[in-house]
Design an enzyme around this catalytic site. Structure first.
Site, PDB file in Angstrom:
ATOM      1  N   ARG B  51      26.684 -13.931  17.359  1.00 26.97           N
ATOM      2  CA  ARG B  51      25.637 -13.058  16.818  1.00 26.97           C
ATOM      3  C   ARG B  51      24.307 -13.332  17.514  1.00 26.97           C
ATOM      4  O   ARG B  51      24.098 -14.408  18.045  1.00 26.97           O
ATOM      5  CB  ARG B  51      25.434 -13.351  15.332  1.00 26.97           C
ATOM      6  CG  ARG B  51      26.699 -13.283  14.536  1.00 26.97           C
ATOM      7  CD  ARG B  51      26.436 -13.697  13.096  1.00 26.97           C
ATOM      8  NE  ARG B  51      27.700 -13.781  12.364  1.00 26.97           N
ATOM      9  CZ  ARG B  51      27.793 -13.943  11.055  1.00 26.97           C
ATOM     10  NH1 ARG B  51      26.698 -14.059  10.320  1.00 26.97           N
ATOM     11  NH2 ARG B  51      28.962 -13.998  10.467  1.00 26.97           N
ATOM     12  N   ASP B  53      20.091 -12.846  16.326  1.00 30.01           N
ATOM     13  CA  ASP B  53      19.304 -12.585  15.121  1.00 30.01           C
ATOM     14  C   ASP B  53      18.543 -11.261  15.197  1.00 30.01           C
ATOM     15  O   ASP B  53      18.313 -10.725  16.275  1.00 30.01           O
ATOM     16  CB  ASP B  53      18.256 -13.691  14.924  1.00 30.01           C
ATOM     17  CG  ASP B  53      18.902 -15.054  14.755  1.00 30.01           C
ATOM     18  OD1 ASP B  53      20.049 -15.117  14.285  1.00 30.01           O
ATOM     19  OD2 ASP B  53      18.228 -16.061  15.089  1.00 30.01           O
ATOM     20  N   ARG B 198      16.410 -21.783  17.945  1.00 28.68           N
ATOM     21  CA  ARG B 198      15.063 -21.548  17.438  1.00 28.68           C
ATOM     22  C   ARG B 198      14.478 -22.790  16.759  1.00 28.68           C
ATOM     23  O   ARG B 198      13.255 -22.989  16.784  1.00 28.68           O
ATOM     24  CB  ARG B 198      15.065 -20.342  16.479  1.00 28.68           C
ATOM     25  CG  ARG B 198      15.319 -19.025  17.227  1.00 28.68           C
ATOM     26  CD  ARG B 198      15.625 -17.869  16.282  1.00 28.68           C
ATOM     27  NE  ARG B 198      14.563 -17.681  15.307  1.00 28.68           N
ATOM     28  CZ  ARG B 198      14.682 -16.905  14.227  1.00 28.68           C
ATOM     29  NH1 ARG B 198      15.832 -16.274  13.971  1.00 28.68           N
ATOM     30  NH2 ARG B 198      13.679 -16.781  13.388  1.00 28.68           N
TER      31      ARG B 198
END
Lengths: 246, 246
Positions: B51, B53, B198
């Site tokens: 995935r 974000d 992140r």
């Protein structure tokens, strides 16, 4: 009155160009004047180094304005950073001599024109580069660009809407770089006619795609006829890069 | 059935992330599946390498799907280029072995995180970089990054929402470059937990701003406690750069 000079960067994608058309219209000048006038509590009119087209960008647009506002340049910059939309950013603010004029005193201007030469466009460059899927021959473009260096009558490379007394301008340099299929064309000159950079790039693209020979650019110049040159390249690839002063 | 592999680039600004949430929702997966299903006249389900974000980007997301469609890979690519929105671009299409799986077969992934370190943000980077106005000390950040290289339990660097059986991952390299006040952090590893890149960048920023010492990153790792590490850096700076396969 104080004379304030600013360097302004903007992403022109959302705007109808630099030049004010009417009040509350989406232009860079209107946005800047409206925030500055609120800040100074007086009507501020700004002078830009020149216009930029609808959809074109600037990294180094220079403007100046006269004001009675007594705020420090730092305070002015912070105010503008807070109240301007995030696609217009004032990079420097300084107080200059009252005789400084951001249009009349220009010594040279440099534009950057970007071409995304990937077969399929990069999603990150779609607002900042013209997309040409067929590979450009940069050596041919460099050869063609040599004919444009120096002082010439650029009538063939100006929009027919251009109403200047003289179409003679001097181009100091044209540098063509390429990195990761993004072609960058830097053009520096003492001044540019309406659409001149975009028509020059249009001609270089024709040469790069082998639709025209490098020496055809020489014939275009000599013809002094807009209809003999090339199409105007899209505005979104254009960025006012740097303005130098006396 | 044929197994088709594609490399996809996207500007994630407008999307709710890669992963499909429901029909007609603004996700990358939904857009791709809806265009592919129309093309193939059958329901296509795609498998992504992982995935991304909401608001994060990809230059090299890899997906694959099974289809009965007999069109050539060139024809598939042209169809997608015509019908996908301009912020999602399929860069390559190839037919691969039926056993290829874009998630299970990943050997390494590289993410690029961009920081705009100009005092005032660049209008051109505002959707593609996190803005940090105070100057980052890159040498300190490089020192801190060395503690993260190798195989570690990255529990402190994963969102508490992460539900993996094991939080052990291996980071192969972290390269930090700077050009014109844009800082680029490339992180390559064999896999990443939810929000791991992140949070790592958040820790490196803390070190670069001297809120934390480089060796604090070692203590964060050892604590295996999310609350002992740093804030998650904004999604818009993140780009899935490259996925390598066995």
């Amino acid at each position: 009155m104080r004379n304030i000079k600013m360097i302004v960067a903007y992403d022109g994608s959302r705007y109808k160009g630099y030049q004010k058309l009417g009040d509350n219209d989406m232009t860079i000048q209107e946005k800047l004047e409206s925030v500055l006038s609120k800040m100074a509590n007086e009507t501020i009119e700004i002078i830009g180094s020149g216009r930029t087209d609808m959809g074109a960008h600037a990294r180094g647009q220079v403007i100046n304005f006269k004001t009675n506002c007594i705020d420090s340049v730092d305070k002015i910059q912070k105010y503008l950073y807070e109240y301007l939309p995030e696609d217009i950013v004032v990079k420097t603010v300084e107080e200059v001599d009252e005789r400084f004029h951001s249009r009349y005193n220009v010594k040279s201007k440099t534009y950057l024109y970007k071409i995304d030469n990937n077969k399929y466009h990069s999603p990150f460059m779609r607002k900042y580069a013209a997309h040409i899927s067929k590979k450009l021959d940069l050596d041919r473009m460099r050869k063609a660009s040599e004919y444009l260096i120096g002082e010439h009558d650029f009538t063939s490379f100006a929009s027919s809407k251009s109403k200047k007394k003289s179409n003679v301008r001097e181009i100091y340099s044209i540098n063509i770089k390429e990195n990761d299929d993004i072609v960058e064309i830097y053009i520096e000159g003492n001044g540019f006619l309406y659409n001149m950079v975009r028509i020059i790039v249009g001609a270089l693209i024709d040469v790069g795609l082998k639709r025209k020979a490098p020496q055809d650019v020489k014939h275009m110049l000599e013809s002094k006829d807009r209809s003999k040159s090339s199409d105007t390249a899209p505005a979104k690839g254009l960025c006012l890069w740097k303005v130098k002063y006396e």
